[in-house]
Write a protein that holds these residues in place. Sequence first.
Motif, PDB file in Angstrom:
ATOM      1  N   VAL A   7      -0.667   0.225   1.939  1.00 10.92           N
ATOM      2  CA  VAL A   7      -0.811  -0.289   0.570  1.00 10.92           C
ATOM      3  C   VAL A   7      -1.548  -1.615   0.531  1.00 10.92           C
ATOM      4  O   VAL A   7      -1.993  -2.038  -0.522  1.00 10.92           O
ATOM      5  CB  VAL A   7       0.556  -0.431  -0.140  1.00 10.92           C
ATOM      6  CG1 VAL A   7       1.183   0.918  -0.348  1.00 10.92           C
ATOM      7  CG2 VAL A   7       1.478  -1.359   0.596  1.00 10.92           C
ATOM      8  N   LYS A  40      -5.129  -0.343  -0.278  1.00 15.25           N
ATOM      9  CA  LYS A  40      -5.361   0.386  -1.526  1.00 15.25           C
ATOM     10  C   LYS A  40      -4.213   0.110  -2.493  1.00 15.25           C
ATOM     11  O   LYS A  40      -3.051   0.131  -2.126  1.00 15.25           O
ATOM     12  CB  LYS A  40      -5.411   1.897  -1.275  1.00 15.25           C
ATOM     13  CG  LYS A  40      -6.427   2.332  -0.237  1.00 15.25           C
ATOM     14  CD  LYS A  40      -7.828   2.314  -0.796  1.00 15.25           C
ATOM     15  CE  LYS A  40      -8.792   2.833   0.251  1.00 15.25           C
ATOM     16  NZ  LYS A  40     -10.155   2.639  -0.088  1.00 15.25           N
ATOM     17  N   SER A  41      -4.536  -0.121  -3.761  1.00 12.86           N
ATOM     18  CA  SER A  41      -3.491  -0.347  -4.748  1.00 12.86           C
ATOM     19  C   SER A  41      -2.970   0.963  -5.334  1.00 12.86           C
ATOM     20  O   SER A  41      -1.943   0.980  -5.985  1.00 12.86           O
ATOM     21  CB  SER A  41      -4.009  -1.251  -5.871  1.00 12.86           C
ATOM     22  OG  SER A  41      -5.088  -0.621  -6.541  1.00 12.86           O
ATOM     23  N   GLN A  42      -3.672   2.064  -5.107  1.00 12.83           N
ATOM     24  CA  GLN A  42      -3.265   3.384  -5.584  1.00 12.83           C
ATOM     25  C   GLN A  42      -3.394   4.355  -4.409  1.00 12.83           C
ATOM     26  O   GLN A  42      -4.322   5.162  -4.351  1.00 12.83           O
ATOM     27  CB  GLN A  42      -4.109   3.808  -6.790  1.00 12.83           C
ATOM     28  CG  GLN A  42      -3.944   2.833  -7.960  1.00 12.83           C
ATOM     29  CD  GLN A  42      -4.612   3.280  -9.226  1.00 12.83           C
ATOM     30  OE1 GLN A  42      -3.924   3.551 -10.190  1.00 12.83           O
ATOM     31  NE2 GLN A  42      -5.924   3.340  -9.251  1.00 12.83           N
ATOM     32  N   GLN A 100      -0.381  -2.378  -8.682  1.00 16.78           N
ATOM     33  CA  GLN A 100      -0.235  -1.606  -7.461  1.00 16.78           C
ATOM     34  C   GLN A 100       0.818  -0.540  -7.679  1.00 16.78           C
ATOM     35  O   GLN A 100       1.891  -0.807  -8.198  1.00 16.78           O
ATOM     36  CB  GLN A 100       0.177  -2.521  -6.315  1.00 16.78           C
ATOM     37  CG  GLN A 100       0.288  -1.803  -4.999  1.00 16.78           C
ATOM     38  CD  GLN A 100       0.426  -2.778  -3.856  1.00 16.78           C
ATOM     39  OE1 GLN A 100      -0.169  -3.835  -3.864  1.00 16.78           O
ATOM     40  NE2 GLN A 100       1.213  -2.402  -2.875  1.00 16.78           N
TER      41      GLN A 100
END
Length: 149
Positions: free
Chosen positions: A77, A80-82, A24
Motif C-alpha cells: 500500500v 499504491k493508494s488503491q 487510500q
Amino acid sequence: MVPTTSLLLLLSLALLAPGLSADQCVLTGRWTNDLGSNMTIGAVNGNGEFTGTYHTAVTATTNEIKLSPLRGNQHNVNQKSQPTFGFTVKWSFSDSTTVFTGQCFVDEHGKEILKTMWLLRSHVNSIDDDWKATRVGINTFTRLHKRWE
C-alpha cells in the motif's frame, strides 16, 4: 520578491494537493457484498499477506453454511493508494475452494469499494465431470460499518 515567492508557493501547493488528498483504500476490516455475504480481513503485514474469515450468504450445497477461512496477498500500500489483491477461501462446509482477485477503490465520495472477480472450484467425482466443476462470477464489496458509526 515577496509576491513572486508567494505565487510560487501557492502554485506548488496547487500542484501537490491532488496527490496529498488522494484517499487510500485499506483492505483491513469488515466487508459485505451485493449478495449479502460478509468477510473480515485482518491486518496486512509488511509482505502484503493477510488472513481473515468469509461467511457466504449463498451456496449450491444443502450443507449448513459455516464461517470459512481466507488467506491472501495485496500489493504494498505504500506504492499504491488503491491496491490490487487476491485471496483464497477454503470453504469449511464443502469440498470447494474459491479464489478472488480484485482492486480496492475509493470513489468520488470517499467510499471504499472492492471490485472482485472469482472462480469457484467444486469437487467432482470424475474427470468426465470436470467441465462443470468451475464457476466464475463478480462481486462488489462495501465496508460494513458498526451501527453507531
